[in-house]
Design a protein around this motif. Structure first.
Motif, PDB file in Angstrom:
ATOM      1  N   GLU A   1       2.841   3.557  22.521  1.00  0.00           N
ATOM      2  CA  GLU A   1       4.209   3.481  22.265  1.00  0.00           C
ATOM      3  C   GLU A   1       4.087   4.236  20.290  1.00  0.00           C
ATOM      4  O   GLU A   1       2.814   4.001  19.671  1.00  0.00           O
ATOM      5  N   THR A   2       4.878   5.484  20.463  1.00  0.00           N
ATOM      6  CA  THR A   2       4.841   5.878  19.012  1.00  0.00           C
ATOM      7  C   THR A   2       5.777   5.135  18.422  1.00  0.00           C
ATOM      8  O   THR A   2       7.097   5.517  18.757  1.00  0.00           O
ATOM      9  N   GLN A   3       5.774   4.141  16.975  1.00  0.00           N
ATOM     10  CA  GLN A   3       6.584   3.884  16.576  1.00  0.00           C
ATOM     11  C   GLN A   3       6.045   3.900  15.197  1.00  0.00           C
ATOM     12  O   GLN A   3       4.564   4.028  14.929  1.00  0.00           O
ATOM     13  N   LYS A   4       6.434   2.631  14.306  1.00  0.00           N
ATOM     14  CA  LYS A   4       6.103   2.408  12.562  1.00  0.00           C
ATOM     15  C   LYS A   4       5.437   1.384  12.947  1.00  0.00           C
ATOM     16  O   LYS A   4       5.687   0.362  12.792  1.00  0.00           O
ATOM     17  N   PRO A   5       4.463   0.879  12.313  1.00  0.00           N
ATOM     18  CA  PRO A   5       3.246  -0.335  12.375  1.00  0.00           C
ATOM     19  C   PRO A   5       3.649  -1.114  11.551  1.00  0.00           C
ATOM     20  O   PRO A   5       4.872  -0.560  10.747  1.00  0.00           O
ATOM     21  N   ARG A   6       3.867  -2.513  11.646  1.00  0.00           N
ATOM     22  CA  ARG A   6       4.003  -3.527  10.883  1.00  0.00           C
ATOM     23  C   ARG A   6       2.952  -4.299  10.661  1.00  0.00           C
ATOM     24  O   ARG A   6       2.118  -4.566  11.569  1.00  0.00           O
ATOM     25  N   ILE A   7       3.244  -5.369   9.232  1.00  0.00           N
ATOM     26  CA  ILE A   7       1.888  -6.056   8.826  1.00  0.00           C
ATOM     27  C   ILE A   7       3.000  -7.339   8.494  1.00  0.00           C
ATOM     28  O   ILE A   7       4.121  -7.047   7.409  1.00  0.00           O
ATOM     29  N   LEU A   8       2.267  -8.482   8.965  1.00  0.00           N
ATOM     30  CA  LEU A   8       2.896  -9.385   8.580  1.00  0.00           C
ATOM     31  C   LEU A   8       1.307 -10.059   7.043  1.00  0.00           C
ATOM     32  O   LEU A   8       0.448 -10.461   7.777  1.00  0.00           O
TER      33      LEU A   8
ATOM     34  N   LEU B   1       4.506 -16.538  -1.053  1.00  0.00           N
ATOM     35  CA  LEU B   1       5.458 -14.875  -0.405  1.00  0.00           C
ATOM     36  C   LEU B   1       4.511 -14.752   0.912  1.00  0.00           C
ATOM     37  O   LEU B   1       3.510 -14.923   1.634  1.00  0.00           O
ATOM     38  N   VAL B   2       5.874 -14.856   1.357  1.00  0.00           N
ATOM     39  CA  VAL B   2       5.404 -13.614   2.668  1.00  0.00           C
ATOM     40  C   VAL B   2       5.691 -12.316   2.550  1.00  0.00           C
ATOM     41  O   VAL B   2       7.181 -12.257   2.071  1.00  0.00           O
ATOM     42  N   LEU B   3       5.308 -12.066   2.790  1.00  0.00           N
ATOM     43  CA  LEU B   3       5.907 -10.205   3.100  1.00  0.00           C
ATOM     44  C   LEU B   3       5.915  -9.596   4.814  1.00  0.00           C
ATOM     45  O   LEU B   3       5.112  -9.778   5.583  1.00  0.00           O
ATOM     46  N   ILE B   4       6.756  -9.061   4.832  1.00  0.00           N
ATOM     47  CA  ILE B   4       6.661  -7.676   6.373  1.00  0.00           C
ATOM     48  C   ILE B   4       6.599  -6.607   5.586  1.00  0.00           C
ATOM     49  O   ILE B   4       7.651  -5.842   4.688  1.00  0.00           O
ATOM     50  N   LEU B   5       5.431  -6.287   6.160  1.00  0.00           N
ATOM     51  CA  LEU B   5       5.772  -4.032   6.139  1.00  0.00           C
ATOM     52  C   LEU B   5       5.563  -3.140   6.657  1.00  0.00           C
ATOM     53  O   LEU B   5       4.982  -4.048   8.002  1.00  0.00           O
ATOM     54  N   GLU B   6       6.370  -2.343   6.355  1.00  0.00           N
ATOM     55  CA  GLU B   6       6.467  -1.326   7.231  1.00  0.00           C
ATOM     56  C   GLU B   6       6.193   0.215   7.266  1.00  0.00           C
ATOM     57  O   GLU B   6       6.325   0.745   5.732  1.00  0.00           O
ATOM     58  N   HIS B   7       4.670   0.552   8.333  1.00  0.00           N
ATOM     59  CA  HIS B   7       4.386   2.504   7.520  1.00  0.00           C
ATOM     60  C   HIS B   7       5.702   2.789   7.704  1.00  0.00           C
ATOM     61  O   HIS B   7       6.746   2.689   8.765  1.00  0.00           O
ATOM     62  N   LEU B   8       5.756   4.281   6.771  1.00  0.00           N
ATOM     63  CA  LEU B   8       7.050   5.369   6.405  1.00  0.00           C
ATOM     64  C   LEU B   8       7.240   6.152   7.288  1.00  0.00           C
ATOM     65  O   LEU B   8       8.018   6.525   7.861  1.00  0.00           O
ATOM     66  N   THR B   9       6.950   6.598   8.619  1.00  0.00           N
ATOM     67  CA  THR B   9       6.377   7.033   9.709  1.00  0.00           C
ATOM     68  C   THR B   9       5.725   6.729  10.834  1.00  0.00           C
ATOM     69  O   THR B   9       4.754   5.368  10.615  1.00  0.00           O
ATOM     70  N   ALA B  10       6.348   7.113  12.136  1.00  0.00           N
ATOM     71  CA  ALA B  10       5.618   6.742  13.149  1.00  0.00           C
ATOM     72  C   ALA B  10       4.345   7.001  13.802  1.00  0.00           C
ATOM     73  O   ALA B  10       4.329   8.410  13.196  1.00  0.00           O
ATOM     74  N   VAL B  11       3.510   6.016  14.254  1.00  0.00           N
ATOM     75  CA  VAL B  11       2.100   6.680  14.642  1.00  0.00           C
ATOM     76  C   VAL B  11       2.537   6.122  16.307  1.00  0.00           C
ATOM     77  O   VAL B  11       2.599   5.384  16.564  1.00  0.00           O
TER      78      VAL B  11
ATOM     79  N   PRO C   1       0.894  -0.986  -0.024  1.00  0.00           N
ATOM     80  CA  PRO C   1      -0.700   0.109  -0.261  1.00  0.00           C
ATOM     81  C   PRO C   1       1.227   1.481   0.190  1.00  0.00           C
ATOM     82  O   PRO C   1       1.733   1.411  -0.116  1.00  0.00           O
ATOM     83  N   LYS C   2      -0.072   2.676  -0.576  1.00  0.00           N
ATOM     84  CA  LYS C   2       1.241   3.413  -0.145  1.00  0.00           C
ATOM     85  C   LYS C   2       1.223   4.063   1.170  1.00  0.00           C
ATOM     86  O   LYS C   2       0.451   3.013   2.071  1.00  0.00           O
ATOM     87  N   GLN C   3       2.003   4.449   1.430  1.00  0.00           N
ATOM     88  CA  GLN C   3       2.354   4.612   2.473  1.00  0.00           C
ATOM     89  C   GLN C   3       3.356   3.610   3.294  1.00  0.00           C
ATOM     90  O   GLN C   3       4.336   3.803   4.520  1.00  0.00           O
ATOM     91  N   TRP C   4       3.659   2.649   2.617  1.00  0.00           N
ATOM     92  CA  TRP C   4       4.459   1.479   2.981  1.00  0.00           C
ATOM     93  C   TRP C   4       5.621   1.005   2.780  1.00  0.00           C
ATOM     94  O   TRP C   4       5.618   1.431   2.104  1.00  0.00           O
TER      95      TRP C   4
END
Length: 235
Positions: A85-92, A59-69, A38-41
């Motif tokens: 916590e203020t950090q960058k979310p991740r998706i599996l 396929l297994v992906l680990i994605l990270e958001h571009l900015t901390a939230v 997605p955009k911003q990831w």
């Protein structure tokens, strides 16, 4: 009028802070990996291999958001108060290879540790890999006392079961170590106590039956450290 403008700006600011971060719903299918992000990831890590035994390269992906939230995270279990916590979310995300493209099999927004959750050692995410129709996530972190976590999941009856895990806890200077190896298929637990510097010398090994209820799946096992497998043994 100035008071009205100030009030509206203050209200808008409070509403913005109160809004919760919303994870995107990943694309259901695509023939191109780039279109699955997605955009911003961004793509942080990936692995390919057969996960559903159809001889296709899934396929297994680990994605990270571009900015901390601001993100709510649980420690211990999900029955206690969440910590913001203020950090960058991740998706599996897991995609099955099908008809020349990729089809979404599962999306998990909680399980992958974030970059700030590894202590002095930095980002705890070490790698993701696929072997023997299973995918394994590896984490490592801590300070003087350090830990290593490995989780192995297998696809069975349309769910992702935790089939094996490894939890190593050791001191970086003395080498004092406890290594717990869990087999959720054969229901056994092996505990190795000794030194990480002499893994096969003078270490004591204890094997026991692993007693637990239903198998844990990726969806109900929210994140590392939230399952008390046995008394005082957390994964």
């Amino acid at each position: 009028m100035r008071w009205l403008i100030f009030f509206l700006l203050l209200t808008f600011s409070e509403l913005s802070r109160a809004q919760k971060f919303v994870f995107p719903k990943l694309a259901n299918q695509s023939k191109e990996v780039s279109r699955l992000i997605p955009k911003q990831w961004k793509l942080l890590d990936s692995a390919q291999g057969d996960l559903n035994q159809d001889k296709q390269q899934d396929l297994v992906l680990i994605l990270e958001h571009l900015t901390a939230v601001d993100e709510d995270r649980a420690y211990g279990n999900y029955e206690v108060e969440l910590i913001t916590e203020t950090q960058k979310p991740r998706i599996l995300a897991v995609y099955f290879k099908k008809n020349g493209g990729y089809q979404l099999a599962t999306q998990n927004n909680d399980f992958v540790l974030r970059s700030e959750e590894g202590g002095k050692m930095g980002d705890p995410l070490k790698n993701i890999r696929i072997d023997s129709n299973k995918f394994t996530l590896s984490f490592e972190g801590g300070n003087d006392w350090r830990w290593k976590l490995n989780y192995q999941f297998a696809y069975d009856k349309k769910q992702w079961n935790l089939v094996a895990a490894n939890n190593v806890y050791y001191h970086k200077d003395s080498g004092e170590m406890v290594d717990k190896q869990y087999d959720f298929v054969d229901r056994t637990i092996k505990t190795v106590v000794g030194s990480i510097f002499n893994r096969n010398i003078l270490n004591s090994v204890d094997e026991d039956i692993l007693v637990f209820g239903s198998p844990r799946t990726l969806m109900d096992f929210k994140k590392p450290w939230t399952w008390e497998v046995t008394k005082d043994n957390y994964l």
